[in-house]
Scaffold this motif. Structure first.
Motif, PDB file in Angstrom:
ATOM      1  N   ARG A 154      61.970  15.020 113.200  1.00 38.67           N
ATOM      2  CA  ARG A 154      61.207  13.667 113.032  1.00 38.67           C
ATOM      3  C   ARG A 154      59.792  14.198 112.402  1.00 38.67           C
TER       4      ARG A 154
ATOM      5  N   GLU B  76      52.922   1.642 106.774  1.00 34.71           N
ATOM      6  CA  GLU B  76      54.286   1.749 106.722  1.00 34.71           C
ATOM      7  C   GLU B  76      55.019   0.875 105.744  1.00 34.71           C
TER       8      GLU B  76
ATOM      9  N   GLU C   1      66.571  10.757 107.083  1.00 38.37           N
ATOM     10  CA  GLU C   1      66.442   9.353 106.920  1.00 38.37           C
ATOM     11  C   GLU C   1      65.301   8.711 106.284  1.00 38.37           C
TER      12      GLU C   1
ATOM     13  N   ASN D 172      52.501   9.589 104.483  1.00 35.03           N
ATOM     14  CA  ASN D 172      53.150   8.434 104.908  1.00 35.03           C
ATOM     15  C   ASN D 172      54.612   8.531 105.071  1.00 35.03           C
TER      16      ASN D 172
ATOM     17  N   MET E  84      65.634   6.374 102.801  1.00 31.47           N
ATOM     18  CA  MET E  84      64.845   5.080 102.991  1.00 31.47           C
ATOM     19  C   MET E  84      64.898   4.380 101.696  1.00 31.47           C
TER      20      MET E  84
ATOM     21  N   ARG F  79      64.990   1.218 116.384  1.00 33.35           N
ATOM     22  CA  ARG F  79      63.867   2.545 116.677  1.00 33.35           C
ATOM     23  C   ARG F  79      62.515   1.919 116.803  1.00 33.35           C
TER      24      ARG F  79
ATOM     25  N   ILE G  63      57.742   7.701 107.602  1.00 30.59           N
ATOM     26  CA  ILE G  63      58.042   6.709 108.768  1.00 30.59           C
ATOM     27  C   ILE G  63      58.412   7.357 109.957  1.00 30.59           C
ATOM     28  N   PRO G  64      57.446   7.405 110.879  1.00 31.53           N
ATOM     29  CA  PRO G  64      57.676   8.268 112.087  1.00 31.53           C
ATOM     30  C   PRO G  64      58.708   7.888 112.807  1.00 31.53           C
ATOM     31  N   VAL G  65      59.495   6.821 112.877  1.00 33.04           N
ATOM     32  CA  VAL G  65      60.526   6.677 113.824  1.00 33.04           C
ATOM     33  C   VAL G  65      61.950   6.981 112.902  1.00 33.04           C
ATOM     34  N   LEU G  66      61.773   7.654 111.818  1.00 34.95           N
ATOM     35  CA  LEU G  66      62.955   8.377 111.036  1.00 34.95           C
ATOM     36  C   LEU G  66      63.047   9.633 110.879  1.00 34.95           C
TER      37      LEU G  66
ATOM     38  N   THR H  52      54.109   1.290 102.365  1.00 33.94           N
ATOM     39  CA  THR H  52      54.892   2.719 101.789  1.00 33.94           C
ATOM     40  C   THR H  52      56.322   2.237 101.523  1.00 33.94           C
TER      41      THR H  52
END
Ligand SMILES: Nc1ncnc2c1ncn2[C@@H]1O[C@H](COP(=O)(O)OP(=O)(O)OP(=O)(O)O)[C@@H](O)[C@H]1O
Ligand SMILES: [Mg+2]
Lengths: 411, 224
Positions: free
Chosen positions: B141, A305, B105, B96, B109, A9, B98-101, A308
């Motif tokens: 998302r 990220e 998800e 914060n 994580m 991704r 995670i943008p792709v999850l 985080t």
């Protein structure tokens, strides 16, 4: 699996950037494959030229024939029954096209007024021509007559290197006398007609070399021995297998493949390989620098990220590994694309048949060929996957070493 | 023993150029298990610094922090990773995520480093999202969610690893009043049902009212 998906991704996240990085890698793949394919085609061409040029696929002689010192002529030669036995055995093997005999000798050649040293070869002209269409290229007169079992042919002929003929002042049709020591140590001479003049392209050889039919050489030397049996195969790939099988049956004979009989080939291969290695290293380095830059951007902008993810206890090693996977994925995408393109272009170029100017020492144009083996694709793709991973190594190292607070503060 | 967190004589100095700032000055705090506590104080008083150190994201200059009687070794990265993944949870001011999850998800994580099976992990994450009222947003998302929803996903993520303590640095600062109160309701509810302790910082007096205990910092010094 989850990490692989996460990496995937992230690779897709900035499509334009990934495309540029993968494109760079694809170019690298094309460059590497084209160079490897060209070098391979050159090696193969040179290999076949060497073999067809007279070396054959392998040669058989008595022990010491290939590097020993002979006190008397034909001391390290094969007795006739050995030569016959090994020729017969060879002819029973599939993939053996034929074998032929040669006698190597030396002596003096005279036209009555002048006498010079020569290096001679007794050959079976018909078979020599079967091996090489370029056998002893005649520039004046005619080649040696074929030896025929059922018909009597006048074999008392000689062909001379063109410079040897010039030194002696003889032309086709003239008579010369060959003088040599027999295997028994006495002197022997024979009068022969100059059938033709030939050139090897190498002046040193043209000054000294001559060839006569095999029986003439043997009778001059007073023997039925032969110096070497040259074995010619249908395909070069099986040389070692056939050689070692035959060697098992004839442990008392020495057998040498074309590679060890052609030091020139090995020198050219070594030269090309070092050129290719340097060029390959430069390509890899350029790709590495460019993709490192891309990975650096990609990783830097994800500092928060990273902070985080680490705040939730994911280890640095795990994170770093994932960046390496990302780099590897980009490497795989780029390299596969490049491989497909290289394969396609190679097919096209090979089909079209572009002619290249003749290389030094040759006078025919040779086709531009790319022979890209399957193993090259595997090798280049693996290499570039590793390059992709390495390009993530330095940027990720920096990123995961940062203090988490600093990473989180990153805007 | 009912003690969850014990902070003793904590100090932290930052230097920037020639200036040094004492962000924390000899701070000592005790927290009970299952507490719902807040840190308040003006801007620059050291709230973030305190939460970062308790959360093992930063190191103190001196003093100690103990979780359930065990002192945190700030130089043992392996231990710190273990504490972060099993005993603490975080909520950040800017969510914060995670943008792709997807939402679920994101919640999963922190569990990636556990040895749960894929289905166990997914189930835990779904439960956590359900608990923050986002059962119908699992596959969204982050950019498909409102700020308030994102922060609730973040709360679910902080809770996924069933930590003893969740730390939040101004978790409501970027939310409108309605979302802020909704978030607080969710946190309070989780505190009561699961017994998870919360320690969060805020400027907002209306939010402070909801805390059981409030610590006030001023220039790095704890006010009593
Ligand atoms: N990385 C840093 N480098 C230098 N100084 C820092 C750093 N982090 C914090 N400080 C300083 O330490 C002091 C305490 O900062 P901190 O962020 O803890 O305050 P805060 O109470 O969270 O403030 P705010 O309410 O504005 O978030 C401030 O004076 C700040 O300037
Ligand atoms: Mg702050």
């Amino acid at each position: 699996m989850k990490w692989l998906l996460f990496a995937w991704r992230n690779v897709l996240r900035n499509k334009r950037r990934t495309t540029i990085a993968a494109g760079t890698i694809a170019m690298g793949a094309i460059a590497l494959l084209a160079a490897a394919g060209y070098v391979n085609a050159t090696f193969t061409g040179l290999r076949e030229t060497t073999i067809k040029g007279g070396v054959g696929h392998f040669q058989i002689g008595a022990i010491g024939q290939f590097d020993g010192y002979q006190e008397t002529p034909m001391e390290l030669a094969l007795p006739a029954h050995d030569a016959e036995a090994v020729t017969k055995k060879a002819s029973e093997i599939d993939d053996v096209r034929f074998s032929m005999k040669r006698v190597l000798f030396e002596g003096l050649i005279s036209n009555g007024d002048r006498t010079v040293i020569f290096l001679g070869r007794g050959v079976e002209p018909g078979k020599e021509k079967k091996l090489s269409r370029n056998f002893a290229p005649i520039i004046a007169g005619r080649s040696l007559p074929k030896i025929k079992k059922d018909k009597a042919v006048d074999l008392n002929k000689v062909i001379l290197g063109k410079d040897l003929a010039r030194n002696l002042g003889v032309k086709p049709g003239d008579f010369v006398t060959l003088l040599t020591t027999t295997v028994h140590g006495s002197l022997n001479a024979i009068d022969l007609t100059v059938s033709g003049l030939y050139t090897t392209g190498i002046p040193e050889q043209d000054e000294r070399f001559l060839m006569v039919p095999l029986p003439i050489a043997q009778s001059l030397l007073g023997t039925d021995k032969v110096s070497r049996v040259v074995v010619v195969l249908d395909k070069t790939e099986v040389t070692n297998t056939i050689l070692s099988n035959l060697q098992k049956d004839f442990p008392k004979l020495e057998m040498k493949d074309w590679l060890s009989l052609a030091p020139f080939y090995q020198k050219v291969v070594t030269l090309y390989q070092s050129i290719f290695t340097v060029m390959g290293a430069i390509v890899v380095l350029v790709v590495l620098l460019s993709t490192t830059n891309t990975m650096l951007m990609s990783i830097m902008e994800r500092a928060r990220e990273i902070g985080t993810i680490r705040a939730f206890g994911i280890s640095r090693i795990r994170l770093k590994l994932n960046f390496l996977i990302e780099g590897g994925i980009i490497g795989l995408i780029g390299a596969s694309t490049g491989a497909v393109m290289a394969y396609g272009s190679a097919q096209v170029v090979n089909q079209v048949g572009i002619l290249m100017p003749p290389p030094p020492g040759m006078n025919v144009e040779i086709p531009l060929l790319f022979m890209i083996d399957g193993s090259y694709f595997a090798g280049v793709i693996s290499l570039l996957i590793i390059v992709g991973s390495i390009s993530a190594w330095y940027p990720s190292r920096h990123a995961v070493r940062q203090k988490i607070v600093d990473a989180l503060d990153h805007i | 023993m009912n003690n969850l967190l014990k902070i003793q004589g904590l100090s932290k100095t930052f230097s920037r150029g020639g200036d040094t700032v004492k962000a924390l000055d000899n701070v000592s705090i005790s927290l009970e298990k299952e507490t719902f506590a807040a840190v308040s104080g003006p801007s620059g008083s050291g709230k973030s610094t305190l939460l970062n150190i308790v959360g093992t994201l930063d190191r103190p200059d001196s003093g100690s922090v103990s979780l359930e009687g065990e002192e945190i070794d700030y130089f043992n990265e392996g231990k710190l990773e273990d504490i972060r993944s099993n005993r603490l949870g975080f909520i950040f001011q800017d969510f914060n995520l995670i943008p792709v999850l997807s939402a679920v998800e994101n919640v999963e994580m922190p569990l990636y480093s556990s040895n749960l099976s894929t289905s166990e992990r997914r189930e835990k994450a779904e439960q956590a999202l359900d608990a923050v009222g986002l059962a119908d947003r699992m596959e969204h998302r982050p950019n498909q969610l409102s700020g308030g929803q994102q922060q609730r996903v973040a709360v679910a993520r902080a809770l996924a690893g069933t930590p003893e303590l969740v730390l939040g640095d101004e978790p409501t600062a970027n939310l409108d009043t309605k979302s802020a109160f909704l978030l607080l309701d969710v946190m309070e509810n989780l505190n009561q049902t699961l017994g998870t302790a919360f320690l969060f910082s805020t400027h907002d007096p209306r939010i402070l009212e909801r805390a059981k205990t409030v610590f006030t910092l001023e220039d790095g010094v704890l006010q009593s």
